[in-house]
Design a protein around this motif. Structure first.
Motif, PDB file in Angstrom:
ATOM      1  N   TRP A 183       6.772   9.820   1.899  1.00  0.00           N
ATOM      2  CA  TRP A 183       5.956   8.634   2.153  1.00  0.00           C
ATOM      3  C   TRP A 183       5.941   8.365   3.651  1.00  0.00           C
ATOM      4  O   TRP A 183       6.855   8.738   4.378  1.00  0.00           O
ATOM      5  CB  TRP A 183       6.443   7.412   1.374  1.00  0.00           C
ATOM      6  CG  TRP A 183       7.816   6.898   1.721  1.00  0.00           C
ATOM      7  CD1 TRP A 183       8.989   7.205   1.087  1.00  0.00           C
ATOM      8  CD2 TRP A 183       8.163   5.984   2.780  1.00  0.00           C
ATOM      9  NE1 TRP A 183      10.044   6.547   1.682  1.00  0.00           N
ATOM     10  CE2 TRP A 183       9.558   5.785   2.719  1.00  0.00           C
ATOM     11  CE3 TRP A 183       7.426   5.321   3.764  1.00  0.00           C
ATOM     12  CZ2 TRP A 183      10.238   4.959   3.609  1.00  0.00           C
ATOM     13  CZ3 TRP A 183       8.103   4.487   4.657  1.00  0.00           C
ATOM     14  CH2 TRP A 183       9.484   4.311   4.558  1.00  0.00           C
TER      15      TRP A 183
ATOM     16  N   GLU B 275       0.814  -1.208   0.000  1.00  0.00           N
ATOM     17  CA  GLU B 275       0.000   0.000   0.000  1.00  0.00           C
ATOM     18  C   GLU B 275       0.853   1.264   0.000  1.00  0.00           C
ATOM     19  O   GLU B 275       0.421   2.314  -0.479  1.00  0.00           O
ATOM     20  CB  GLU B 275      -0.939   0.017   1.212  1.00  0.00           C
ATOM     21  CG  GLU B 275      -2.020  -1.042   1.181  1.00  0.00           C
ATOM     22  CD  GLU B 275      -1.555  -2.345   1.827  1.00  0.00           C
ATOM     23  OE1 GLU B 275      -0.323  -2.534   1.986  1.00  0.00           O
ATOM     24  OE2 GLU B 275      -2.422  -3.154   2.184  1.00  0.00           O
TER      25      GLU B 275
ATOM     26  N   LYS C   9       2.872   1.376  -3.799  1.00  0.00           N
ATOM     27  CA  LYS C   9       2.059   1.666  -4.985  1.00  0.00           C
ATOM     28  C   LYS C   9       1.698   3.138  -5.108  1.00  0.00           C
ATOM     29  O   LYS C   9       1.314   3.602  -6.187  1.00  0.00           O
ATOM     30  CB  LYS C   9       0.787   0.817  -4.975  1.00  0.00           C
ATOM     31  CG  LYS C   9      -0.268   1.263  -3.978  1.00  0.00           C
ATOM     32  CD  LYS C   9      -1.514   0.387  -4.062  1.00  0.00           C
ATOM     33  CE  LYS C   9      -2.616   0.853  -3.113  1.00  0.00           C
ATOM     34  NZ  LYS C   9      -3.809  -0.027  -3.197  1.00  0.00           N
ATOM     35  N   LEU C  10       1.822   3.887  -4.017  1.00  0.00           N
ATOM     36  CA  LEU C  10       1.479   5.304  -4.031  1.00  0.00           C
ATOM     37  C   LEU C  10       2.683   6.195  -4.310  1.00  0.00           C
ATOM     38  O   LEU C  10       2.565   7.422  -4.314  1.00  0.00           O
ATOM     39  CB  LEU C  10       0.858   5.702  -2.690  1.00  0.00           C
ATOM     40  CG  LEU C  10      -0.443   4.988  -2.319  1.00  0.00           C
ATOM     41  CD1 LEU C  10      -0.894   5.403  -0.936  1.00  0.00           C
ATOM     42  CD2 LEU C  10      -1.536   5.268  -3.353  1.00  0.00           C
ATOM     43  N   THR C  11       3.851   5.589  -4.542  1.00  0.00           N
ATOM     44  CA  THR C  11       5.073   6.351  -4.773  1.00  0.00           C
ATOM     45  C   THR C  11       5.661   6.009  -6.138  1.00  0.00           C
ATOM     46  O   THR C  11       5.280   5.020  -6.770  1.00  0.00           O
ATOM     47  CB  THR C  11       6.138   6.050  -3.703  1.00  0.00           C
ATOM     48  OG1 THR C  11       6.684   4.744  -3.927  1.00  0.00           O
ATOM     49  CG2 THR C  11       5.547   6.129  -2.301  1.00  0.00           C
TER      50      THR C  11
ATOM     51  N   ASN D 223      -4.826   9.218  -5.243  1.00  0.00           N
ATOM     52  CA  ASN D 223      -4.198   9.228  -3.923  1.00  0.00           C
ATOM     53  C   ASN D 223      -4.758  10.417  -3.133  1.00  0.00           C
ATOM     54  O   ASN D 223      -4.133  11.472  -3.017  1.00  0.00           O
ATOM     55  CB  ASN D 223      -2.684   9.321  -4.055  1.00  0.00           C
ATOM     56  CG  ASN D 223      -1.964   9.175  -2.720  1.00  0.00           C
ATOM     57  OD1 ASN D 223      -2.593   9.160  -1.665  1.00  0.00           O
ATOM     58  ND2 ASN D 223      -0.659   9.053  -2.764  1.00  0.00           N
TER      59      ASN D 223
END
Length: 208
Positions: A105, A39, A42-44, A144
Motif C-alpha cells: 500500500w 482511500e 478501503k483498497l487493502t 482497484n
C-alpha cells in the motif's frame, strides 16, 4: 525462507528514487497518518478503518519480529530526496511450496508517480535472484485499477476472480487474483545479476 542478509535490520534496498528498509519505531506516526486515509484502507485487506491508536506501533513490532525470523519480509518505502520518513509498505509472505504472496500500500499523497511500481519490481527481482521461489501471487480489490496497472507493468497476469475474506474487516470482498512465475520474469528480461552488498557508514548494508 529468505537469505540471512534480509533478517538484519540495517538492510536497505536501493531503487532509483527509493530506499526499501525495515520499519522502525520512529515510523509509527507517519505510518498511522497515511494508513488512516479511508482511500488507502478501503483498497487493502489488512489495513483497518478507522485506524486504531497503537496499530502502527503493533504493525512495526510484528513486522520486525517476522523479518528477524525470516518468516516473511515487510519493508517500508522511503524516498531518497525526503529523508527517512516512510510513504508506504510492501510485504512478501510464503504461501505454499515455492510461492510468495505479495502485498503493498502507498500513502495517498504519493499516488500517480510510479513509486510503487518501482518498489514492486525491485523487490520481486531480488526475491527471484536470491531465493528458490517459483511464483508470486497476489490479489486486488475489484475495481482497484491503479494496483492492477502496477502488477501488469511488473509482468503479473490475471489468474482469476473470487470473493476473499479481509483480515482487517468482517465483510468479504470481490477480488481479482494475479500471478507471476519465475519463467515469465526471466522471459521478459527483467532478471539482473546477483546483487552485491555495499557497506557504508550512513547506509548500513545496501543491496544494489
Amino acid at each position: 525462507m529468505f537469505p540471512d542478509v534480509f533478517s538484519d535490520d540495517v538492510l536497505r534496498i536501493e531503487t532509483p528514487r527509493l530506499w526499501l528498509r525495515w520499519p522502525r519505531a520512529s515510523d509509527a506516526k507517519a505510518i498511522a497518518a497515511l494508513a488512516a486515509e479511508p482511500e488507502v484502507a478501503k483498497l487493502t485487506s489488512r489495513v483497518p478503518h478507522p485506524f486504531p491508536p497503537g496499530a502502527a506501533a503493533e504493525f512495526i513490532l510484528t513486522s520486525r519480529s517476522e523479518n528477524a525470523r525470516a518468516s516473511s519480509l515487510t519493508l517500508v518505502l522511503a524516498p531518497k530526496r525526503n529523508g527517512a520518513e516512510p510513504i508506504g509498505c510492501i510485504t512478501l509472505r510464503p504461501r505454499g511450496e515455492g510461492i510468495f504472496s505479495l502485498g503493498f500500500w502507498l500513502g495517498k499523497p504519493h499516488w500517480g508517480r510510479g513509486l510503487m511500481t518501482e518498489a514492486v519490481r525491485e523487490l520481486i527481482d531480488l526475491a527471484f535472484r536470491t531465493t528458490d521461489v517459483q511464483e508470486m501471487q497476489t490479489y486486488v480489490m475489484f475495481g482497484n485499477h491503479s494496483a492492477r496497472r502496477i502488477l501488469e507493468r511488473c509482468g503479473f497476469e490475471l489468474s482469476g476472480q473470487k470473493v476473499a475474506s479481509r483480515p482487517a474487516r468482517s465483510d468479504p470482498a470481490e477480488v481479482q487474483s494475479f500471478s507471476l512465475t519465475r519463467e515469465v520474469w526471466l522471459s521478459r528480461g527483467f532478471m539482473r545479476p546477483q546483487p552485491q552488498p555495499v557497506q557504508s557508514a550512513d547506509a548500513g548494508l545496501a543491496l544494489r
